[in-house]
Design a protein around this motif. Structure first.
Motif, short mmCIF file in Angstrom:
data_model
loop_
_atom_site.label_atom_id
_atom_site.label_comp_id
_atom_site.label_asym_id
_atom_site.label_seq_id
_atom_site.Cartn_x
_atom_site.Cartn_y
_atom_site.Cartn_z
N ALA A 55 0.82 -1.21 0.00
CA ALA A 55 0.00 0.00 0.00
C ALA A 55 0.85 1.26 0.00
O ALA A 55 1.88 1.32 0.68
CB ALA A 55 -0.91 0.00 1.22
N ASP A 56 0.42 2.27 -0.76
CA ASP A 56 1.02 3.60 -0.68
C ASP A 56 0.32 4.40 0.42
O ASP A 56 0.93 5.21 1.08
CB ASP A 56 0.89 4.31 -2.02
N VAL A 57 -0.99 4.18 0.54
CA VAL A 57 -1.75 4.84 1.61
C VAL A 57 -2.63 3.79 2.28
O VAL A 57 -3.23 2.96 1.61
CB VAL A 57 -2.64 5.98 1.06
N VAL A 58 -2.67 3.82 3.62
CA VAL A 58 -3.52 2.91 4.38
C VAL A 58 -4.52 3.75 5.18
O VAL A 58 -4.12 4.64 5.93
CB VAL A 58 -2.69 2.04 5.35
N LEU A 59 -5.81 3.47 4.98
CA LEU A 59 -6.85 4.23 5.66
C LEU A 59 -7.50 3.37 6.73
O LEU A 59 -8.09 2.33 6.43
CB LEU A 59 -7.90 4.70 4.63
N PRO A 60 -7.40 3.77 8.01
CA PRO A 60 -7.94 2.96 9.11
C PRO A 60 -9.45 3.09 9.19
O PRO A 60 -9.97 4.19 9.36
CB PRO A 60 -7.25 3.55 10.34
N SER A 61 -10.16 1.97 9.08
CA SER A 61 -11.61 2.06 8.98
C SER A 61 -12.29 1.36 10.16
O SER A 61 -11.69 1.14 11.20
CB SER A 61 -12.07 1.49 7.64
N SER A 62 -13.55 0.98 9.96
CA SER A 62 -14.39 0.52 11.07
C SER A 62 -14.93 -0.87 10.85
O SER A 62 -15.21 -1.26 9.72
CB SER A 62 -15.59 1.45 11.22
N CYS A 63 -15.13 -1.58 11.96
CA CYS A 63 -15.77 -2.89 11.84
C CYS A 63 -17.28 -2.72 12.04
O CYS A 63 -17.76 -1.61 12.29
CB CYS A 63 -15.19 -3.85 12.86
N PHE A 64 -18.00 -3.81 11.93
CA PHE A 64 -19.46 -3.74 11.93
C PHE A 64 -20.04 -3.08 13.18
O PHE A 64 -21.08 -2.46 13.12
CB PHE A 64 -20.05 -5.15 11.75
N ALA A 65 -19.35 -3.23 14.32
CA ALA A 65 -19.89 -2.70 15.58
C ALA A 65 -19.79 -1.18 15.64
O ALA A 65 -20.36 -0.55 16.53
CB ALA A 65 -19.16 -3.32 16.76
N GLU A 66 -19.05 -0.60 14.69
CA GLU A 66 -18.75 0.84 14.76
C GLU A 66 -19.46 1.64 13.68
O GLU A 66 -19.13 2.80 13.44
CB GLU A 66 -17.23 1.03 14.63
N ILE A 107 -21.32 3.40 -2.25
CA ILE A 107 -20.46 4.55 -2.51
C ILE A 107 -19.16 4.13 -3.22
O ILE A 107 -18.65 4.86 -4.07
CB ILE A 107 -20.16 5.33 -1.20
N VAL A 108 -18.66 2.94 -2.93
CA VAL A 108 -17.44 2.48 -3.62
C VAL A 108 -17.68 2.44 -5.13
O VAL A 108 -16.91 3.01 -5.91
CB VAL A 108 -17.02 1.07 -3.15
N GLN A 109 -18.76 1.77 -5.54
CA GLN A 109 -18.98 1.67 -6.99
C GLN A 109 -19.35 3.03 -7.60
O GLN A 109 -19.07 3.30 -8.75
CB GLN A 109 -20.00 0.57 -7.32
N LYS A 110 -19.94 3.90 -6.77
CA LYS A 110 -20.27 5.23 -7.28
C LYS A 110 -18.99 6.03 -7.52
O LYS A 110 -18.88 6.77 -8.50
CB LYS A 110 -21.20 5.94 -6.28
N ILE A 111 -18.00 5.86 -6.62
CA ILE A 111 -16.70 6.52 -6.83
C ILE A 111 -16.06 5.99 -8.12
O ILE A 111 -15.61 6.75 -8.97
CB ILE A 111 -15.75 6.29 -5.63
N ALA A 112 -16.06 4.63 -8.26
CA ALA A 112 -15.43 4.04 -9.44
C ALA A 112 -16.08 4.59 -10.71
O ALA A 112 -15.39 5.02 -11.64
CB ALA A 112 -15.57 2.51 -9.39
N ARG A 113 -17.40 4.58 -10.72
CA ARG A 113 -18.12 4.92 -11.96
C ARG A 113 -18.23 6.42 -12.18
O ARG A 113 -17.97 6.91 -13.28
CB ARG A 113 -19.51 4.28 -11.93
N ALA A 114 -18.65 7.15 -11.14
CA ALA A 114 -18.95 8.57 -11.35
C ALA A 114 -17.72 9.46 -11.14
O ALA A 114 -17.59 10.48 -11.80
CB ALA A 114 -20.09 8.99 -10.42
N ALA A 115 -16.83 9.10 -10.20
CA ALA A 115 -15.70 9.98 -9.92
C ALA A 115 -14.47 9.61 -10.75
O ALA A 115 -13.73 10.48 -11.19
CB ALA A 115 -15.35 9.95 -8.43
N ILE A 116 -14.24 8.30 -10.95
CA ILE A 116 -13.07 7.88 -11.75
C ILE A 116 -13.47 7.64 -13.20
O ILE A 116 -12.75 8.01 -14.12
CB ILE A 116 -12.42 6.60 -11.15
N GLY A 117 -14.63 7.00 -13.42
CA GLY A 117 -15.07 6.76 -14.79
C GLY A 117 -14.76 5.37 -15.30
O GLY A 117 -14.52 5.16 -16.48
N LEU A 120 -17.91 4.77 5.56
CA LEU A 120 -18.74 5.70 4.78
C LEU A 120 -18.12 7.10 4.77
O LEU A 120 -18.02 7.73 3.72
CB LEU A 120 -20.15 5.73 5.40
N ARG A 121 -17.67 7.54 5.94
CA ARG A 121 -17.06 8.87 5.99
C ARG A 121 -15.80 8.91 5.12
O ARG A 121 -15.57 9.87 4.38
CB ARG A 121 -16.72 9.22 7.44
N ILE A 122 -14.99 7.86 5.23
CA ILE A 122 -13.75 7.82 4.44
C ILE A 122 -14.07 7.90 2.96
O ILE A 122 -13.48 8.69 2.21
CB ILE A 122 -12.95 6.53 4.74
#
Lengths: 527, 360
Positions: free
Chosen positions: A283-294, B340-350, A323-325
């Motif tokens: 990875a060039d960038v790693v984004l720390p995310s959330s599990c289901f409980a969060e 949102i992942v697929q929306k980024i792929a399709r709408a933001a990246i193309g 979602l926020r990320i």
């Protein structure tokens, strides 16, 4: 699943094939156990003597990769003995003649020679399945992770169609999905050919609807499948990956080859809750995310039921919700997809997808709804294909045996097949961090028959070197009659013995699913 | 088959054939106390708390085991029944030692409802049972021998990892052969815990603070009442088991599922029930990381990380086109996340290069 989970307990015949349900889907297995207590018949087709196999009326212990001969053999018996539902075939299926001609090639005696199940048992299984009205088929990756995965599914669908065991309570064809939201992930359009709700990118009207709604001109060119993206790394057509909650250098087949591809990429982003191997190395960038409980939102389970997920604790440290990320990434790319509001995002999905239009958070606070659910008064769909197949007529396919990508040979004489154990889950990033799971099962093992163990001169718990044409791992021998001589089985969970170093990238030509279930290997005592 | 008509607490009701009196009462909003009953199990009739009066019957009958019949007249509550139930509870409380196990529990709540403050007598106490497993705790001193756990293990899980052995004074419930849960056919699903009405079987607390140190697994009992519950869905396989995340001090400390809820009907497997320690594991990623010129990953700010993501992807898009970028969405995330992942792929990246392991 065409049926619902609750319907399983009312089945009078369960045909379980390529599914070790008590370990991989333990709670669905409870419904099967309930049906068994009621006296339901159980047919199990599996290379291993699983819990269900031991409790089955018939255990069809086939050689890995020979499902089609077995299933065609059963269809042969059904037609030969006139056990089919002729009314259903005449009115609600098509392509019967071509199908029947293909099946005609597989008398059970011939099938038996290929799949290793005695002809008499194939006949008996066919009779039980065909003559029981509430007969359901349950399968999982033991059917799909083959070079002929699609044809395996077709062979099952053929059986259901010629007997009319579809579109009714407790009768249907039921793939049991492996991950909490594997159904939803596809439903939401994470697929190179489908937009959300299974609307095709190359359907001009559907694409226009999404282009207008999202205010961007969308591409009508189908994208690359997972296997094609992996291949694209090697020919430089893929230069960048955005990877969420996956660890491809553990989970993809033929790992050494996959890693060479990753080394060539220009840019890799990993969004995950742990530092995966892929993230650590590439990875060039790693984004720390959330599990289901969060986080809050919805998951869609195996029976197409959309259920509410609710946040109960905060993400650790500076980790953020996925979602926020993602919304911030979109914003950084110049696109405003709105605020972090799962309810509003679901409403956008529902507005754009007729299959989900009737599902809204207000309706699923207590109990989830099963799609298709086209409007807000629709109760959801308990089982599919009621009255008639959704496409009008059920398409019968002529399928034939496709030998696995590699078969045992003098050099690699043993067949390795892989799967999930009760105590671990996939790459085990979560379960290996749970002391209770580790306590129960911590070291990589291989199930090997007493005969093979004796031939190799190994004893229980002894370390074995297992090699395929692509790689090698060290595992401990677990000597058991769960497997036939000539077949070994291992879990796919171990970082120190990655089963996928061994597996091949042979794949189904239609959908690119790798043949995780059949690998030719050789074994010898380690050291 | 035609409906069965009967009188229940002065009301004429109709029920489906084969309905028990307990089910009929429940369908009509009448609560009858029970301890040995669980809808997931066969009717048992052991605790006698659900005794009801049926006109013409020589003695009260157990509602859980009595099937409704035409023209029955049934009373579920009366002063006599109340006294009878109080006596039954008094006997059960004699063998239930409150200083062990989870409190409050179903037995103690019923005792309180029947104004039973102090049991009339206390006799011998069952020997303690120590088990090395990390998840399931068992205090025989709190057990009342209702056998719900044994029956769950036999009837629902069909594992037979628990047994009711001995008679009279020596009777006890225990893991088969009095071995550790780890050495029997037990699959550690925790179904026995979910059905236990006395707290004799409990979840060992998953996160224990020993001084400054936080240790995973093996703690003491923690009552539902001490926790805040949030209803959600399991994160492991595709069954979609509905469960409650029980939190305390901002941490998930146990997972429960109410009987009858969800596609799982309140059942869970060992992963859904117990394998949640990963949530608060010290290996969790807590800061964005970027790879530096030295080839190592370094902590950075969110602003920097997001900017680098955009710059990196835009760079590839400019040099090699949008179809040189691939997205792997997670089958573990929510529908809203992956939409949102697929929306980024399709709408933001193309690109339509978006897939997941849903491929298999």
């Amino acid at each position: 699943m065409t049926n619902s989970i609750a319907e399983i307990e009312d089945a009078d015949c369960m045909f379980v094939i390529g599914s070790n349900t008590t370990e991989a889907h333990p709670v669905i297995a409870l419904r099967m156990k309930k049906a068994l207590r009621r006296g339901a018949k159980l047919l199990v087709a599996d290379p291993r003597k699983t819990w269900l196999a031991r409790h089955a009326d018939l255990h069809l212990q086939l050689t890995p990769g020979t499902d089609i001969p077995l299933l065609c053999g059963m269809a042969y018996v059904i037609l030969e003995e006139g056990l089919q539902d002729q009314n259903y075939i005449d009115n609600l299926t098509e392509n019967f003649d071509e199908f029947a001609a293909a099946v005609n090639e597989w008398p059970p005696e011939r099938a038996a020679k290929v799949c290793g199940v005695p002809a008499g048992m194939i006949r008996e299984a066919a009779r039980i399945y065909a003559t029981t009205e509430r007969a359901g088929i349950y399968y999982t990756l033991g059917i799909t992770e083959h070079i002929c995965g699609v044809d395996n599914v077709r062979a099952l669908s053929n059986l259901a169609l010629i007997t009319g065991h579809i579109g009714r309570e407790s009768a249907g064809v039921n793939p049991l999905r492996g991950q909490n939201n594997v159904q939803g992930c596809n439903d939401m359009g994470n697929n190179p050919t489908y937009l959300p709700g299974y609307q095709a990118v190359d359907n001009a009207d559907e694409l226009r609807k999404f282009s207008d709604a999202w205010g961007s001109e969308l591409s009508s060119v189908p994208g690359l499948r997972l296997d094609q993206m992996m291949a694209g790394m090697h020919d430089d057509s893929v230069k960048c990956f955005y990877i969420m909650g996956e660890d491809p250098i553990i989970s993809e087949p033929n790992l050494s080859h996959v890693e060479k591809g990753f080394a060539k990429l220009d840019f890799v982003v990993c969004q995950d809750i742990f530092l995966t191997e892929t993230a650590r190395k590439y990875a060039d960038v790693v984004l720390p995310s959330s599990c289901f409980a969060e986080k809050s939102g919805t998951f869609t389970n195996s029976e197409r039921r959309v259920q509410r997920v609710r946040r109960s604790v905060d993400p650790p440290g500076n980790a953020r919700t996925d979602l926020r990320i993602l919304l911030d990434v979109a914003r950084a790319l110049g696109h405003d997809f709105g605020e972090e509001n799962p309810r509003a995002i679901w409403d956008e999905v529902a507005a754009l997808s007729p299959k989900f239009s009737g599902i809204h958070y207000a309706r699923i606070e207590e109990v989830g709804l099963q799609w298709p659910c086209p409007d807000v008064d629709h109760p959801g769909t308990k089982f599919l294909h009621e009255g008639a197949p959704i496409r009008g007529k059920g398409l019968l396919y002529a399928v034939d045996h496709v030998p696995p990508g590699e078969e045992p040979c003098a050099e690699y004489p043993v067949l390795l097949t892989t799967g999930r154990t009760l105590y671990h889950y996939n790459a085990a990033t979560m379960t290996m961090r749970s002391p209770g799971n580790v306590e129960k099962q911590s070291l990589p093992f291989v199930e090997i028959s007493p005969d093979d163990a004796r031939d190799l001169g190994v004893v229980e718990g002894q370390a074995l070197q297992m090699e395929s044409r692509r790689g090698q791992v060290e595992v401990l021998a677990q000597i058991t009659d769960r497997v036939h001589p000539g077949v070994v089985w291992m879990g796919m969970h171990y970082a120190e013995a990655r089963a996928n170093l061994l597996t091949s990238d042979a794949k189904d030509p239609e959908i690119g699913v790798p043949e995780y279930k059949v690998t030719a290997v050789r074994l010898h005592p380690a050291g | 088959m035609s409906q069965i008509r009967l009188g229940l607490d002065g009301k004429q009701i109709e029920v489906e054939p084969h309905t028990t009196l307990l089910q009929a009462a429940h369908q009509h909003g009448i609560e009858i106390p029970t301890l040995c009953h669980d809808d997931r199990l066969d009717p048992y009739g052991g605790c006698r708390l659900c005794l009801v009066e049926v006109d013409g019957a020589p003695r009260p009958v157990a509602a859980c085991k009595t099937v409704c019949a035409d023209n029955m007249t049934v009373r579920t509550h009366s002063d006599d029944l109340h006294r009878l139930r109080r006596t039954m509870l008094d006997m059960l409380m004699a063998e239930h030692y409150e200083d062990v196990g989870v409190k409050p529990n179903q037995l103690q709540e019923l005792a309180a409802e029947h104004q039973l403050v102090q049991p009339s007598l206390k006799l011998g106490r069952r020997a303690a049972y120590d088990d090395r497993n990390q998840w399931i705790g068992f205090n025989p001193g709190a057990c009342i021998m209702c056998d719900r756990c044994v029956r769950y293990c036999d009837e629902v899980m069909q594992c037979s990892a628990l047994e009711h052995v001995g008679q009279g004074v020596g009777a006890v419930v225990q893991p088969t052969g009095r071995k550790s849960f780890l050495d029997t056919s037990c699959e550690l699903c925790g179904g026995c815990v979910s059905t236990c009405p006395t707290g004799a079987l409990y979840e060992k607390q998953a996160i224990v603070k020993r001084g400054e140190e936080v240790v995973l697994g093996g703690g003491g009992p923690i009552a539902d009442a001490e926790c805040e519950k949030t209803r959600s869905v399991c994160t492991f396989c595709g069954v979609g088991c509905v469960l409650d995340l029980n939190t305390k001090d901002g941490k998930v400390v146990k997972v429960t599922s109410d009987i009858g809820v969800g596609p799982n009907e309140g059942n869970l497997c060992n992963k859904g029930k117990f394998a949640f320690e990963f949530i608060h594991h010290s290996d969790r990623l807590t800061e964005p990381l970027v790879r530096g010129a030295d080839g190592e990953l370094h902590v950075t700010s969110w602003d920097d990380a997001l900017q680098k993501v955009a710059a990196g992807m835009n760079g590839v898009k400019q040099r090699s086109g949008p179809d040189a970028i691939g997205f792997l969405a997670s089958s573990r995330c929510t529908n809203e996340d992956v939409y949102i992942v697929q929306k980024i792929a399709r709408a933001a990246i193309g690109t339509n290069n978006v897939h997941s392991c849903a491929a298999t």
